[in-house]
Structures are given as structure tokens and as C-alpha cells.
Design a protein around this motif. Sequence first.
Motif, mmCIF file in Angstrom:
data_model
loop_
_atom_site.group_PDB
_atom_site.id
_atom_site.type_symbol
_atom_site.label_atom_id
_atom_site.label_comp_id
_atom_site.label_asym_id
_atom_site.label_seq_id
_atom_site.Cartn_x
_atom_site.Cartn_y
_atom_site.Cartn_z
ATOM 1 N N ARG A 1 0.849 -1.185 0.000
ATOM 2 C CA ARG A 1 0.000 0.000 0.000
ATOM 3 C C ARG A 1 0.894 1.249 0.000
ATOM 4 O O ARG A 1 1.774 1.398 0.842
ATOM 5 C CB ARG A 1 -0.906 -0.003 1.219
ATOM 6 N N HIS B 1 -8.811 3.091 7.485
ATOM 7 C CA HIS B 1 -8.851 1.722 7.991
ATOM 8 C C HIS B 1 -10.267 1.146 8.018
ATOM 9 O O HIS B 1 -10.438 -0.073 8.169
ATOM 10 C CB HIS B 1 -8.222 1.655 9.388
ATOM 11 N N ASP C 1 -10.356 -1.757 5.741
ATOM 12 C CA ASP C 1 -9.344 -2.813 5.831
ATOM 13 C C ASP C 1 -9.923 -4.216 5.680
ATOM 14 O O ASP C 1 -9.272 -5.108 5.121
ATOM 15 C CB ASP C 1 -8.593 -2.716 7.168
ATOM 16 N N ARG D 1 -11.073 -4.404 1.594
ATOM 17 C CA ARG D 1 -10.366 -3.722 0.509
ATOM 18 C C ARG D 1 -9.780 -4.684 -0.515
ATOM 19 O O ARG D 1 -9.902 -4.471 -1.731
ATOM 20 C CB ARG D 1 -9.261 -2.847 1.108
ATOM 21 N N THR E 1 -12.518 -1.957 12.856
ATOM 22 C CA THR E 1 -11.921 -0.728 12.317
ATOM 23 C C THR E 1 -12.973 0.279 11.859
ATOM 24 O O THR E 1 -12.641 1.240 11.178
ATOM 25 C CB THR E 1 -11.000 -1.066 11.127
#
Length: 268
Positions: free
Chosen positions: A7, A42, A45, A48, A175
Motif C-alpha cells: 500500500r 482503515h 481494511d 479492501r 476498524t
Amino acid sequence: MPDFGRRVHASTRSTDGTVLAYQRQGSGHPLLLLAGQANNHHWWDGVREDFHATHTTITMDHRGTGESERPQGPYSTRQFADDVIAVLDDLGVGSADVYGTSMGGRVAQWVAARHPARVRRLVLGCTSPGGPHAVERDTSVRRSLAQADPKASRDALLDLMYTPAWLAGHPGPYTTLGDPGMPPHARRGHLLASNEHNAWDALPRISAPTLILHGADDRLTPPDNAPLLAARIPDARAHIFPGARHAYFEECREEAGALVTDFLTSRE
């Protein structure tokens, strides 16, 4: 398994000079993922990677969250949309698919309505048009989130996001419960921006094909907002996930991810 690479974290400045942090990962057509109120990148997360077979994913930290600057305000969903355009400009992205959930969906409405050439396809999740036409959450929900005891407030939010059955099999960490590093002024600014959102008059100007997703048991943003958006936005359709709450995108990850990917890659 393809290697989508690490990332990449970068930053740019908004039109008012605020530093905006963003993150890019993968390859393929750009897909901008916009997080909910008082959350940083986040938020995405847990899901993704589901889009990396077809897209480069782009996330960002809304001003006031994550690695972005935290100005005093005022904050608004229109301003957040301007921040989105600044990030796309910095990346050299002319047109992207945009997937916004919760407050991110409110921001996405402005991006698509005010910058139609920048949005190829639009996905709006667990969100509302805002203003007097929106279906608001019950006052009991507001009271549960405003409790003085931080643990009680967090537990109330957790219950609004996920069903007990899903939580039993997913002990966390979670998250999607807010950025713990946000200062109070930024948290209040996000709340005000979300509460004052009203894109009703702008929705008919959205020209991108639009998919609207919602959990049937969402009490944070009632699901009756989904058909309102679908009727107001040209070429829009809605899908409701039975039994799901606000974070349908995690709880119904397999089905939701497939629906979004199919929609974004369809030639229709």
C-alpha cells in the motif's frame, strides 16, 4: 495469487491548504473508497482486498482523521467532496469508480453531482440524501450514542454496526468504530457535516450508473433511505441485505463484494 504490491501512502493539499493523506494499492481501473463519519481509511481494511482483482483501490483520511490535518473547521460534506477531487487530481486520475458508505456515501453524492466527468460508476452504501426528505434515525439511537460512559457508547455503536451472531464469530479488532486519534473539535465537525448534509436537489444531476446498498436492519441510517435515493438518482437501482445492520459490507462481505464488482465491471 497475484501480487498487488504494498500500500502506497502519499499526501496532497486541498484547495484551502489542508494536508490530505491518501493510500493507493493494486492495479486496474481506480476505485475510490470513502469511509464513514469520524473514521479514517482503515474503515475499509476488512474488505479492501476483495476489489484488487479488478481495480486499484484508493482510500483517504478525511480531514480531521488519520494522517490528514485537523483544522478547526467548519466541516461539510461539500468540502469533503472538494478534498476527494484534490486527491484524484494529485494522482492524475481523470475518472474513477466511487464507492462511499455512510457519511462517505453523502460525500460521494456531491462528487458525482458536481463533477460528473470524474465518476464512471457510483456505489452508495448505508447512506441517505439528508435534509427534510431523509428518513432519520430514532431518538433512542441518538441517546445511546451520546452516553457519557465511553464503553457504553462504544457498545451501542458496535450493536448498530453488526448483528450479535456476526460479532460472536468475529471478536475484533473492529476498524469501523471511529478514529481514536481524532481531537474533539474534528469529531464534532464530522458530526455536524453529516447532520447538515442535504443533496436532495443535486441528486438528479448524477449521471453515473448507480448502485445503492443497505442493510435491512440498519438503525443508524434507516433502510428506507435506499429507495429514496434510487428514485431520485437517474439510472439507479437498490439492493437490500436481509438481516444486516450498518456495516453490511463486512457482515455480508462475500455477497456485497460480488455485487459491487459485478456492477463495476458490467458493460451495461
